[in-house]
Design a protein around this motif. Sequence first.
Motif, PDB file in Angstrom:
ATOM      1  N   LEU A  40       0.828  -1.203   0.000  1.00 35.73           N
ATOM      2  CA  LEU A  40       0.000   0.000   0.000  1.00 35.73           C
ATOM      3  C   LEU A  40       0.860   1.249   0.000  1.00 35.73           C
ATOM      4  O   LEU A  40       0.585   2.219  -0.712  1.00 35.73           O
ATOM      5  CB  LEU A  40      -0.918   0.017   1.231  1.00 35.73           C
ATOM      6  N   GLU A  92       0.877   3.995  -2.876  1.00 35.53           N
ATOM      7  CA  GLU A  92       0.600   5.415  -2.684  1.00 35.53           C
ATOM      8  C   GLU A  92       1.580   6.272  -3.471  1.00 35.53           C
ATOM      9  O   GLU A  92       1.245   7.319  -3.996  1.00 35.53           O
ATOM     10  CB  GLU A  92       0.707   5.747  -1.197  1.00 35.53           C
ATOM     11  N   VAL A 151      -5.962   6.039   1.154  1.00 36.90           N
ATOM     12  CA  VAL A 151      -4.958   5.036   1.511  1.00 36.90           C
ATOM     13  C   VAL A 151      -4.835   4.926   3.025  1.00 36.90           C
ATOM     14  O   VAL A 151      -4.727   3.832   3.581  1.00 36.90           O
ATOM     15  CB  VAL A 151      -3.586   5.380   0.887  1.00 36.90           C
ATOM     16  N   VAL A 160      -6.346   8.173  -6.566  1.00 34.66           N
ATOM     17  CA  VAL A 160      -5.879   7.648  -5.284  1.00 34.66           C
ATOM     18  C   VAL A 160      -5.506   8.806  -4.368  1.00 34.66           C
ATOM     19  O   VAL A 160      -4.570   9.548  -4.629  1.00 34.66           O
ATOM     20  CB  VAL A 160      -4.625   6.776  -5.493  1.00 34.66           C
TER      21      VAL A 160
END
Lengths: 945, 165
Positions: free
Chosen positions: A23, A27, A83, A78
């Motif tokens: 993750l 990001e 996140v 995103v």
Amino acid sequence: MDDLLREFITETNESLDVVDVELVKFEQEPNNATILDNIFRLVHTIKGTCGFLGLPRLEGIAHAAETLMGKFRDGAPVTQEAVSLILTSIDQIKDILGELEAAEGEEPEGDDSELIGQLEKMSAKADAAMQGGAEEEAEAEAPEAVEEAPAEAEAEAETEAEAAANDDQPEQTLERPLRPGEVSLDELERAFRETEIEVEVAEAAVPEAEEALDEAEEPAPAPAAAKVEAKSEAKAPAGKKAGGEAGEKKSSGGGVSNQSIRVAVDTLEHLMTMVSELVLTRNQLLEIVRRHEDSEFKVPLQRLSNVTAELQEGVMATRMQPIGNAWQKLPRIVRDLSQELEKPIELEMIGADTELDRQVLEMIKDPLTHMVRNSADHGLERPEERRAAGKPEKGIITLAAYHEGGHIIIEVRDDGKGIDVDKVKAKVVERGLASEAEVDKMTDAQVHKFIFAAGFSTAAKVTSVSGRGVGMDVVRNNIELIGGTVDLRSTQGKGSSFIIKIPLTLAIVSTLIVEAGGDRFAIPQLSVVELVRVQTNSEHRIERIKDTPVLRLRNKLLPLVHLSQLLGIYEGENADEAIDADNGFIVVMQVGSQTFGVVVDGVFHTEEIVVKPMSTMLRNLGMFSGNTILGDGSVIMIIDPNGIAGAMASHASSAVTENQEDEQEDLQRRAISGQSSISLLLFRAGAPEPKAVPLSLVTRLEEFEVSKIERSNGRDLVQYRGALMPLVYVNDGDSHKTEGTQPMLVFSDAGRSMGLVVDEIVDIVEDRMNIEVGSERPGILGSAVVKERATEIIDLGYYLPQAFEDWFMRKEMDIEALTKKVLFVDDSSFFRNMLTPVLKAAGYDVTTCVGPQQAFELLENGDKFHAIVSDIEMPEINGFEFCESLRRDPRFRNIPILALSSMVTPASIERGRQAGFDDYVAKFDRPGLIAALKDVFSGEMGAAA
Amino acid sequence: MSVLEHKLNEVADQKAGSDMIQYVTVVIGGQLFGLPISQVHDVFVPESVTRVPMSAPEVQGVLNLRGRIVTAINMRRRLHLPPLKEGQMMAVGIEYKQESYGLVIDTVGEVLTLPAASAEPNPSNLDRRWAEISGGVHRLDGQLMVILDVDRLLGAMFTEPMVAA
């Protein structure tokens, strides 16, 4: 708790760790579809398994998170917020898993609706950000389903069209009729049994699953969806496989797919213990065979020894894991910190595949985390500060690991503001850890060490991240528990660097067996730097600084202590005598940045030993880290280097500070007397008392066959380097040996050499040539104390003319002590070396230069001299020019300048006068030089008076 | 020995002769002590004892017993008695909390089988030093046998400060 659940927990934890790392990567690279797919798949698997095992809470959260990620997959932007939220959900899942484990398989009670709500809202936002209908209702219903496993998963397989989900009814069991797209239990069973455990198959399944997922995006081919279910939700074998695909970091990271097996840690531990015992037994056998000269056991035993060594290495290798494992959690932590502290931080990891022992790995995880947090919180400055300091706004924390000589070195570096020494000093005084005076005397490095003191923190306020002052001492403690050391290097404004040094293995250690106070002890070799034997007349000496013994080793002073005293087993009466200045074995040890010497009575051999922990009753003894059985069956204690270092600390600081005081005194004394230590050559000629000559004057030490010594024109000569070298004897009436070889000291200058015949060359020493008693005897300058013996310093000036008449004349000496500073300029090193001691012996503080250039530099620098003595014949700038330029400068108009020259003609004398010299002396007229200087100074004094 | 094994032994004893416990007797400073046989693993002559610097004075040192490192406790020192002038000392090997210890004593006596019922609590006039480690006494013909309580004997050593003078 049954095995299935146990497996599930292990594997899911691993998967979650991977998700974390991925993750954070994602990001930073939101467009990387591979990473996203990876994450998606992992979360999907977790969700499916949770559902299958009847863990609704977990399933619910995973589902919502997965949905959100599905949005990303569809192209939603995103955001950091999103996140973070997913990361939070991962954390929540981890927590629940933890409780699940503790509760032996029962999912804990709890309500996650808030989290799920947030996830859903985020998904909606994502949707809105893209385009697409209001899926909110569909999502809202889905998480509340209890045992929806197959249906649930199936629904997820279809991303946009949550049609099936809409039809979901709460509280369905598997007893309901099969819905379209599902398979019967029997079929599932069959599928389970057919799936294999091997990782390769998992890999194959992975692309399949991916395909299946893709396919399922269209209003699904149900069987394909079912297959996905079957494969991703399966029981033990497939669970292992799925776990394998998730947990196999290497394969998911696109790495090499290895043949690997899961082995319980206990099994490995047992293996390790057995191998250790084997090593011990082998040592015993070796010991026995050692005592028997010729034994048929020797050869097989050698073979056994080799095999054991290999076995040992092999088993140790099984416990080795790449340190990247310990670093796994750090990218996430740094990311979170970066957000929380509002500082952009980048984490650099070098050498993540450096391997170390699993046990060690476990123990350094926490310390490393703490150090990284510290760096982020205290080390790195805020972006504005960094900009102001001209640094890039993004702070960098670097983790580096590499092997070095039996250790693994791990560095935690940051390019922040470094340790503020003044702040630390203030805190130290405030806490009463040291007085202001003590703190002032400390070097920066010593001040840095206080960071490791318990309860120490210079943070102005306690943040949630750090600053509570319970960190670094615990860190150091933990690292020391595994036999490692942690050191700190910091430059204010540039950054700090923590360096951890850990031995590669814990159980079997190479040690040095020593004796002290009648007992034997083992010292781990890793902390031993070298062994020094001290004997009278050896170059290593034990000196005393205010009664504390120290060893001068290559110009460093090492504090010394006798091992028997440290352990309280010294049997003598006078503690001072424990260390005999003339005899001893010193084990030079290094712990962290502390180097010191431990004096022992004897050194035996090195032995590989198996460390057996101390009995609980004796565990608190700081000096020992364990005990062991030697090859000969005796039990000996293993010294803990950290314990010794701790006991030395008090010795060291006082000795060092005292030494500093002493050096100050020395400097002062030198300034007064104008003398420093020089190299002297000690020899004997004609008498048992030693004689000495400054080594710098000696060109060579030679030994000639007496047959080579020839006689010509009433003198002894020897052919030397193509020329005839006259021999000169120290004492009148001496003669050379009649047989064997004759040692002699050769002095050369400008192509001419002289051999001074001596009886014996004794030694080369460093000492101050402080001629205390002058001599009227020709050939001797006087007597000085050299290495505590009265030594005659020969006057080369007497002997050289005996070789070549025009080389020297007789001397006289002036011992009056004046503290006048004289600058002596001569390009010939021979004459510099020749005349400097003479000037010094006359009591002047002499500074030499190779030429006018250097002289000017010194003068410009502000050095003050009372007189200048200069050679005339010098390249580039000769003495006349030198003097003229000096005189032109108002500062030096009146300073006495003397000319030294080999040419003493009326013309040159006149030239000198014109140039501004106060006097003109022949180079070889040493008494003349001394007299001239005297005149010049008395004239000056007369003037002053 | 585990509690289970202990209990089994007791049961065996009971079956053998109605509540009889076998004791290994040792003499320390003239006083007879008894250790339940179930607790005794070894009887040996302590040889090559390596002293441990900076340990408590009762810790005579460590030694190698068939490959195991055993901590030797000098019972005379533990009981604040003067050391034996001459003669060889013996040691009894026991296990405590999964670690091996050797109690160095004067001599080893016989193995006595005594009825559990006749064990009495410490008499009030029992020497204070014995009372510290006593788990009761047995009256025998003409002498008292003090039952050695290993827990009290060794347990106290862990809590007391361990640093020697």
